[in-house]
Design a protein around this motif. Sequence first.
Motif, mmCIF file in Angstrom:
data_model
loop_
_atom_site.group_PDB
_atom_site.id
_atom_site.type_symbol
_atom_site.label_atom_id
_atom_site.label_comp_id
_atom_site.label_asym_id
_atom_site.label_seq_id
_atom_site.Cartn_x
_atom_site.Cartn_y
_atom_site.Cartn_z
ATOM 1 N N GLY A 42 0.796 -1.211 0.000
ATOM 2 C CA GLY A 42 0.000 0.000 0.000
ATOM 3 C C GLY A 42 0.835 1.270 0.000
ATOM 4 O O GLY A 42 0.356 2.333 -0.426
ATOM 5 N N CYS A 43 2.079 1.162 0.455
ATOM 6 C CA CYS A 43 2.970 2.332 0.484
ATOM 7 C C CYS A 43 3.723 2.543 -0.823
ATOM 8 O O CYS A 43 4.389 3.581 -0.983
ATOM 9 C CB CYS A 43 3.980 2.194 1.620
ATOM 10 S SG CYS A 43 3.286 2.427 3.268
ATOM 11 N N LEU A 44 3.666 1.587 -1.739
ATOM 12 C CA LEU A 44 4.441 1.693 -2.984
ATOM 13 C C LEU A 44 4.163 2.965 -3.790
ATOM 14 O O LEU A 44 5.104 3.553 -4.338
ATOM 15 C CB LEU A 44 4.206 0.457 -3.853
ATOM 16 C CG LEU A 44 5.208 -0.683 -3.702
ATOM 17 C CD1 LEU A 44 4.825 -1.842 -4.610
ATOM 18 C CD2 LEU A 44 6.620 -0.208 -4.005
ATOM 19 N N PRO A 45 2.916 3.416 -3.908
ATOM 20 C CA PRO A 45 2.691 4.646 -4.687
ATOM 21 C C PRO A 45 3.454 5.857 -4.160
ATOM 22 O O PRO A 45 3.730 6.800 -4.919
ATOM 23 C CB PRO A 45 1.169 4.857 -4.554
ATOM 24 C CG PRO A 45 0.615 3.492 -4.340
ATOM 25 C CD PRO A 45 1.649 2.802 -3.489
ATOM 26 N N LEU A 46 3.804 5.844 -2.873
ATOM 27 C CA LEU A 46 4.589 6.943 -2.301
ATOM 28 C C LEU A 46 6.066 6.601 -2.205
ATOM 29 O O LEU A 46 6.930 7.443 -2.468
ATOM 30 C CB LEU A 46 4.048 7.310 -0.915
ATOM 31 C CG LEU A 46 2.645 7.912 -0.854
ATOM 32 C CD1 LEU A 46 2.235 8.134 0.602
ATOM 33 C CD2 LEU A 46 2.588 9.220 -1.624
ATOM 34 N N SER A 47 6.371 5.355 -1.813
ATOM 35 C CA SER A 47 7.765 4.992 -1.573
ATOM 36 C C SER A 47 8.570 4.883 -2.869
ATOM 37 O O SER A 47 9.760 5.221 -2.886
ATOM 38 C CB SER A 47 7.840 3.665 -0.805
ATOM 39 O OG SER A 47 7.245 2.607 -1.536
ATOM 40 N N LEU A 48 7.943 4.434 -3.956
ATOM 41 C CA LEU A 48 8.687 4.276 -5.203
ATOM 42 C C LEU A 48 9.152 5.604 -5.777
ATOM 43 O O LEU A 48 10.362 5.783 -6.035
ATOM 44 C CB LEU A 48 7.832 3.507 -6.217
ATOM 45 C CG LEU A 48 8.544 3.064 -7.500
ATOM 46 C CD1 LEU A 48 9.755 2.207 -7.164
ATOM 47 C CD2 LEU A 48 7.582 2.290 -8.400
#
Length: 355
Positions: free
Chosen positions: A244-250
């Motif tokens: 769920g954090c990928l859209p921000l972490s990437l």
Amino acid sequence: MKAEDSATDSSAIAVSGGRAGIRGDAPAGVRVDGPKGDHDGGPARRPDGTPAPQAPQAPSAPRIGTVLAVLGVAAFSLTFPATAWALTGLGPWSVTTCRVVLAALIAGGAMAALRVPVPDRRHWPGLLVVAAGVVVGFPLLTTLALQTSTTSHAAVVVGLLPLTTAAFSAVRTGVRPSRVFWAAALAGAAVVIVFAVQQSGGALTTGDLYLFGALVACAAGYTEGGRLAGHMPGWQVIGWALVGCLPLSLPGAVFALLGEDIHLDGRTVAGLLWLAAGSQFVGLVVWYRGMAAIGVARASQLQLAQPLLTLVWSVLLLGETLTPAAPIAAVAVLVCIGVTQRARVPAGANRDNRP
């Protein structure tokens, strides 16, 4: 059908079967055994009348949960030394975002291969708390703190974490552990705090605010993750939080790598890989599973040993000096852990309130 419903149905069948045998409803010549192997409650017997061998009992869930929680603590104890290694060649934002991206790829690949269904909508608020606390908040704040603090000083946050997690759990689940439990928890936390502060010379650093912020974020994430582990496997809890954090972490990782100085070497890569695979994924998988089995409050007290383990790794991996006070503190902490594990905790401590 749910597992608990299946277990209830099985118990009902066993009871009704026992009653049928007593009433004589079973076919002639067929002996119907009760729950212990005989309708009169005695042990199962062979045709010659001798007791039949009993099947070995599986290890209890609390014992397995304790082992899993201990493995999680062991994984977490390497987090600060691994962060120090990663910071030798990467900036704090690069370390935080890259570890999240790598861990999310591992978790996402595992869930895709196993075709894990998307969690119910009612679980997503809890997953958001887990993501904010243990995926983003704690890694970022401790990484920023370790730029100016030693690993021994950073161990203060870990010393306070069990007590804070137990407090969050009491508020979230409504469970109230006994006074003996709280006394032992406070004593253990006090021992760890005094020891960690003594190791750092008693001086407060600019990283202290980061450490206390990380303490609150992590305790909230642990508590909510332990609650969710009662609804889904622990590895899926942290897995969905990471994905769920990928859209921000990437994109965050891309900007951080472009904006910070990078000098990769073996130590930097090893530290980053452990943070992603060991601390961020595997450690949290076994930790949440352990909390689901033995309860958030009780599992959190096992973390009292984490600062001392971290100091041992700091000596072995970072060359820091360990004072003679370490064995005394270790014995005191282990005593406190033993008391909290034996203290009376209400049955609800091992069950999470369902939304």
